[in-house]
Design a protein around this motif. Structure first.
Motif, PDB file in Angstrom:
ATOM      1  N   ARG A 148       0.672  -1.303  -0.171  1.00  0.00           N
ATOM      2  CA  ARG A 148       0.124  -0.136   0.116  1.00  0.00           C
ATOM      3  C   ARG A 148       0.749   1.313   0.055  1.00  0.00           C
ATOM      4  NH1 ARG A 148      -2.705  -0.117   5.080  1.00  0.00           N
ATOM      5  NH2 ARG A 148      -3.741   1.898   4.518  1.00  0.00           N
ATOM      6  N   VAL A 149       2.224   1.202   0.166  1.00  0.00           N
ATOM      7  CA  VAL A 149       3.062   2.388   0.199  1.00  0.00           C
ATOM      8  C   VAL A 149       2.994   3.205  -0.966  1.00  0.00           C
ATOM      9  CG1 VAL A 149       5.290   3.232   0.938  1.00  0.00           C
ATOM     10  CG2 VAL A 149       4.519   1.301   2.233  1.00  0.00           C
ATOM     11  N   ALA A 150       2.571   4.234  -1.186  1.00  0.00           N
ATOM     12  CA  ALA A 150       2.668   5.179  -2.319  1.00  0.00           C
ATOM     13  C   ALA A 150       3.925   6.218  -2.317  1.00  0.00           C
ATOM     14  CB  ALA A 150       1.368   5.630  -2.557  1.00  0.00           C
ATOM     15  N   ALA A 151       4.088   6.660  -0.630  1.00  0.00           N
ATOM     16  CA  ALA A 151       5.091   7.451  -0.803  1.00  0.00           C
ATOM     17  C   ALA A 151       5.950   7.294   0.641  1.00  0.00           C
ATOM     18  CB  ALA A 151       4.669   8.998  -0.648  1.00  0.00           C
ATOM     19  N   VAL A 152       6.992   7.708   0.759  1.00  0.00           N
ATOM     20  CA  VAL A 152       7.773   7.327   2.136  1.00  0.00           C
ATOM     21  C   VAL A 152       8.377   8.895   2.388  1.00  0.00           C
ATOM     22  CG1 VAL A 152       9.466   6.323   3.447  1.00  0.00           C
ATOM     23  CG2 VAL A 152       8.404   5.020   1.593  1.00  0.00           C
ATOM     24  N   ALA A 153       8.201   9.337   3.805  1.00  0.00           N
ATOM     25  CA  ALA A 153       8.748  10.334   4.306  1.00  0.00           C
ATOM     26  C   ALA A 153       9.219  10.338   5.566  1.00  0.00           C
ATOM     27  CB  ALA A 153       7.464  11.592   4.332  1.00  0.00           C
ATOM     28  N   LEU A 154      10.151  11.305   6.076  1.00  0.00           N
ATOM     29  CA  LEU A 154      10.647  11.288   7.470  1.00  0.00           C
ATOM     30  C   LEU A 154       9.626  12.135   8.296  1.00  0.00           C
ATOM     31  CD1 LEU A 154      14.329  11.811   6.176  1.00  0.00           C
ATOM     32  CD2 LEU A 154      13.177   9.610   7.131  1.00  0.00           C
ATOM     33  N   PRO A 155       9.640  12.016   9.504  1.00  0.00           N
ATOM     34  CA  PRO A 155       9.108  12.847  10.422  1.00  0.00           C
ATOM     35  C   PRO A 155       9.040  14.447  10.196  1.00  0.00           C
ATOM     36  CG  PRO A 155      10.175  11.110  11.731  1.00  0.00           C
ATOM     37  CD  PRO A 155      10.769  11.113  10.175  1.00  0.00           C
ATOM     38  N   HIS A 156      10.237  14.945   9.872  1.00  0.00           N
ATOM     39  CA  HIS A 156      10.344  16.346   9.619  1.00  0.00           C
ATOM     40  C   HIS A 156       9.547  16.781   8.210  1.00  0.00           C
ATOM     41  CE1 HIS A 156      13.756  17.646   6.802  1.00  0.00           C
ATOM     42  NE2 HIS A 156      12.847  18.522   6.604  1.00  0.00           N
ATOM     43  N   ASP A 157       9.619  15.738   7.205  1.00  0.00           N
ATOM     44  CA  ASP A 157       9.045  15.904   6.070  1.00  0.00           C
ATOM     45  C   ASP A 157       7.443  15.908   6.111  1.00  0.00           C
ATOM     46  OD1 ASP A 157      11.491  15.205   5.605  1.00  0.00           O
ATOM     47  OD2 ASP A 157      10.959  13.411   4.657  1.00  0.00           O
ATOM     48  N   TRP A 158       7.015  14.929   6.898  1.00  0.00           N
ATOM     49  CA  TRP A 158       5.660  14.833   7.000  1.00  0.00           C
ATOM     50  C   TRP A 158       5.058  15.801   7.887  1.00  0.00           C
ATOM     51  CZ3 TRP A 158       2.162  13.949  11.155  1.00  0.00           C
ATOM     52  CH2 TRP A 158       1.064  13.491  10.834  1.00  0.00           C
ATOM     53  N   LEU A 159       5.460  16.530   8.696  1.00  0.00           N
ATOM     54  CA  LEU A 159       4.970  17.649   9.457  1.00  0.00           C
ATOM     55  C   LEU A 159       5.044  18.787   8.819  1.00  0.00           C
ATOM     56  CD1 LEU A 159       6.698  17.055  13.108  1.00  0.00           C
ATOM     57  CD2 LEU A 159       4.080  17.161  12.294  1.00  0.00           C
ATOM     58  N   TRP A 161       4.786  18.923   5.459  1.00  0.00           N
ATOM     59  CA  TRP A 161       3.713  18.688   4.528  1.00  0.00           C
ATOM     60  C   TRP A 161       2.239  18.853   5.215  1.00  0.00           C
ATOM     61  CZ3 TRP A 161       0.931  13.894   2.894  1.00  0.00           C
ATOM     62  CH2 TRP A 161       0.387  13.763   1.557  1.00  0.00           C
ATOM     63  N   LYS A 162       2.091  18.416   6.484  1.00  0.00           N
ATOM     64  CA  LYS A 162       0.864  18.455   7.367  1.00  0.00           C
ATOM     65  C   LYS A 162       0.466  20.214   7.223  1.00  0.00           C
ATOM     66  CE  LYS A 162      -1.393  16.061   9.436  1.00  0.00           C
ATOM     67  NZ  LYS A 162      -2.959  15.785   9.245  1.00  0.00           N
ATOM     68  N   LEU A 163       1.746  20.895   7.710  1.00  0.00           N
ATOM     69  CA  LEU A 163       1.427  22.360   7.681  1.00  0.00           C
ATOM     70  C   LEU A 163       1.101  23.045   6.537  1.00  0.00           C
ATOM     71  CD1 LEU A 163       4.611  23.198   9.823  1.00  0.00           C
ATOM     72  CD2 LEU A 163       2.384  23.582  10.655  1.00  0.00           C
ATOM     73  N   ALA A 164       1.445  22.484   5.410  1.00  0.00           N
ATOM     74  CA  ALA A 164       1.325  22.998   4.015  1.00  0.00           C
ATOM     75  C   ALA A 164      -0.242  22.534   3.652  1.00  0.00           C
ATOM     76  CB  ALA A 164       2.129  22.447   2.950  1.00  0.00           C
ATOM     77  N   GLU A 173       3.496  17.251  -4.754  1.00  0.00           N
ATOM     78  CA  GLU A 173       4.845  18.306  -5.048  1.00  0.00           C
ATOM     79  C   GLU A 173       5.145  19.160  -3.825  1.00  0.00           C
ATOM     80  OE1 GLU A 173       7.051  20.032  -7.544  1.00  0.00           O
ATOM     81  OE2 GLU A 173       6.715  18.081  -7.655  1.00  0.00           O
ATOM     82  N   GLY A 174       4.204  19.299  -2.917  1.00  0.00           N
ATOM     83  CA  GLY A 174       4.432  19.981  -1.602  1.00  0.00           C
ATOM     84  C   GLY A 174       5.112  18.915  -0.393  1.00  0.00           C
TER      85      GLY A 174
END
Ligand SMILES: Nc1ncnc2c1ncn2[C@@H]1O[C@H](COP(=O)(O)OP(=O)(O)O)[C@@H](O)[C@H]1O
Ligand SMILES: O=C(CO)[C@@H](O)[C@H](O)COP(=O)(O)O
Length: 477
Positions: A148-159, A161-164, A173-174
C-alpha cells in the motif's frame, strides 16, 4: 519586526521557538510531549506540534517556518496521503536483521565488502535506525502494508507537509525534505546529491514517491491558507549544527534520547566500519556523526533505580570518585547502534561491597554514558575529523554532573552554551535564511556565550569501561 519559527519534533517532545528574523532574539516559545515508545502514530506528533505552536502564540504573524526533527523514522503513506501504519522510530531495533540482509546482499554474501559498498554508495552502513532497513522489514514482515506504500517520508518532511495542508492542500509536489534528513534514509547519496532508487527498490521491492530534496535555503510550499513560507527543515543534528555555527574542529555532543557526536565537514565520509554515518548538513556541507541509542534515558533509569530527581542524581554522582571505585555501567539499555549491538543489554561490572552505594551507581551511570560518547569521538577522529572544541547540548547537558564529569571522560574542555533548544533554533535560523535569500545564513549570535568547563582527564575511567564494554549479553527476546 519580521518573525520566524523553528520547530524541533524530537523523540520525547515538540519544541517551538519564535525569533526575530534579523537578530535571532527569542520572542516566544512552546513545548508539548510526545508519547513513549519506538513506534508512534504520526498524528501524535501533529497534535503535539499544534499544542506547542499554540503555546508559542501561533504562527499568524510569522513569515517563515522550518521544521527540524528526529531523523530516520519511517512514515509510510498510501495513495490518499494517509499513513499506512504507525511510524517506526530511529531507535526501533526490529529491523536489525533487515540491515544485516541488506549488507550481505550488496556484498554478494561478503559482509565486509557489503558494508563498504553501502558506505561508498550512501555514506553510511545500514543499521536498524536507517529508514532503508525499516522498509525492508516492512516488505518482509507486513507485505500487505508494503504493497500500500505510495510515498515514504521522514518525521520532519511529514510535519512540513501537514503544515502545508497535506495532499489536499499542497499535493504530492508539496512533500519536501532537505539533504541532511535525506542523507539519513539509506537511499540518498551525499556523493551524487541524489536518491538511489535502486537501493530503495532493493529494500521495499517497489519505488514509492519520495519528498523533493530542497537546497539549504530553498523555499518549500506555504503554510496552509497562504501564510508563512515553509523552509526545507532539517534532521535534528543538522539543525543544532546550524544553530551552533559549528566550525572545523568543533564537535557537538548532544545528550538527548540519542547520544550524538557530530561535526561539520567539507567532504562526505564513507566509513565502512559503520561507526560514523556520513550524513549531509543543512548548509550544503556534510555532517559525519556517531549516534548511540542510550544517553539521557540512562540517567533517567539511574534516577528511577535510586529514587531521586535530576538534581539528586547529579549530587550523588559528584560525591563519588572518578571511576566509581571500579564500578562500570555499560549502558546498552535499548540495545545499541554505535557500536552496532541491537540485541545487547546494559550491565554493571566490577561490583564490590565497597562500591555498591547510590553515589557509585550514579557516577557509573554518568561515566558509562559519557564513555560511549567518547568512543564516538574516537571514531570521528579515525575518519579524519579534527576534534578541538566540544559543545555540550541536549536535555542531559542540564545535569551539573554531566557537565563537570564530561571533560574528565572526553579528555577536552567542554563548552556548554546557555541551555536552549538548539535544534529548534537552527530551524528558525534556516527559516530566516530562506527569507533573506542571502548566500550565508543570517549571523545570529550562536554559542559565543558558552561556559567553558575544565577538569583534568581521568584516563582510567575509559580504560575500565573499555575492558567491560564487550562483556554484554544479548536480550533473551
Ligand atoms: N537536569 C537534567 N539532568 C539530566 N537530564 C535531564 C535534565 N533535564 C532534562 N533531562 C533529560 O533530557 C531528556 C530530554 O532531552 P531532549 O534533548 O529534549 O531529548 P530528545 O531530543 O531526545 O527528545 C530527558 O530524558 C530528560 O530526562
Ligand atoms: O538517529 C539519530 C541521528 O542519526 C538521532 O539523533 C535522532 O535524530 C533522534 O534524536 P533525539 O530526538 O534523541 O535528539
Amino acid at each position: 519586526m519580521t518573525l520566524v519559527a523553528g520547530v524541533d519534533s524530537s523523540t520525547q517532545s515538540c519544541k517551538v521557538v519564535v525569533r526575530d528574523a534579523e537578530t535571532g532574539a527569542l520572542v516566544r516559545q512552546g513545548r508539548a510531549s510526545h508519547p513513549d515508545g519506538t513506534e508512534v502514530a504520526p498524528a501524535a506528533w501533529w497534535d503535539a506540534l499544534q499544542e506547542a505552536v499554540a503555546q508559542a502564540g501561533g504562527l499568524d504573524d510569522v513569515a517563515a517556518v522550518a521544521v527540524g526533527g528526529q531523523q530516520h523514522g519511517m512514515v509510510a503513506l498510501d495513495a490518499d496521503g494517509e499513513v499506512v501504519r504507525d511510524a517506526l522510530l530511529w531507535n526501533d531495533t526490529r529491523s536489525a536483521g533487515a540491515a544485516r540482509d541488506l549488507i550481505a546482499e550488496l556484498g554478494d554474501g561478503d559482509v565486509v565488502a557489503g558494508a563498504q559498498a553501502w558506505a561508498s554508495a550512501i555514506g553510511s552502513v545500514p543499521v536498524a535506525s536507517l529508514t532503508v532497513t525499516k522498509l525492508r522489514w516492512l516488505r518482509d514482515a507486513e507485505p500487505e502494508n508494503a504493497a500500500r506504500v505510495a510515498a515514504v517520508a521522514l518525521p520532519h518532511d511529514w510535519l512540513t507537509w501537514k503544515l502545508a495542508g497535506g495532499l489536499a492542500g499542497a499535493g504530492w509536489e508539496g512533500l519536501v525534505t532537505d539533504r541532511s534528513d535525506a542523507s539519513g534514509t539509506g537511499y540518498w547519496s551525499p556523493f551524487t546529491e541524489d536518491y538511489r532508487l535502486d537501493l530503495l527498490e532493493r529494500a521495499l521491492g517497489s519505488v514509492p514517491r519520495l519528498p523533493r530534496v530542497l537546497g539549504p535555503r530553498e523555499a518549500g510550499p506555504r503554510l496552509a491558507g497562504g501564510g508563512a513560507v515553509l523552509a526545507p527543515g532539517a534532521g535534528d543534528n543538522a539543525g543544532a549544527a546550524l544553530a551552533l555555527g559549528l566550525q572545523p574542529g568543533d564537535v557537538a555532543v548532544s545528550i538527548g534520547t540519542s547520544g550524538v557526536v557530530s561535526a561539520v565537514a567539507k567532504a562526505p565520509t564513507a566509513d565502512g566500519s559503520g561507526l560514523v554515518t556520513g550524513f549531509a548538513d543543512a548548509t550544503g556541507a556534510y555532517l559525519p556523526l556517531a549516534c548511540t541509542l542510550n544517553a539521557s534515558r540512562v540517567l533517567d533509569a539511574a534516577r528511577r533505580i535510586l529514587g531521586v530527581d535530576h538534581a539528586g542524581l547529579s549530587a550523588l554522582a559528584l560525591s563519588a570518585p572518578a571511576g566509581a571505585d571500579g564500578l562500570v555501567h555499560v549502558p546498552y539499555l535499548e540495545g545499541e547502534r554505535t557500536p552496532n549491538k541491537p540485541d545487547a543489554t546494559g550491565a554493571l561490572h566490577g561490583m564490590r561491597l565497597t562500591n555498591t552505594t547510590p553515589a557509585h551507581l550514579a557516577r557509573a551511570a554518568v561515566e558509562g554514558m559519557l564513555c560511549s560518547l567518547a568512543d564516538g569521538i574516537d571514531a570521528l577522529r579515525d575518519v579524519g575529523v579534527p576534534v578541538e572544541r566540544l559543545f555540550l547540548i541536549g536535555g542531559g547537558a542540564q545535569s551539573e554532573a554531566v557537565r563537570r564529569i564530561a571533560p574528565t571522560v572526553l579528555g577536552l574542555d567542554v563548552h556548554v552554551p546557555t541551555p536552549g533548544e538548539y535544534v529548534a533554533d537552527g530551524a528558525a535560523r534556516q527559516a530566516a535564511w530562506v527569507l533573506s535569500g542571502t548566500d550565508a545564513a543570517p549571523a545570529w549570535s550562536a554559542a559565543t556565550d558558552a561556559e567553558v568547563v575544565r577538569a583534568p582527564a581521568e584516563p582510567h575511567v575509559r580504560a575500565q569501561y573499555a575492558a567491560a564494554r564487550e562483556l554484554t549479553v544479548d536480550r533473551a527476546s
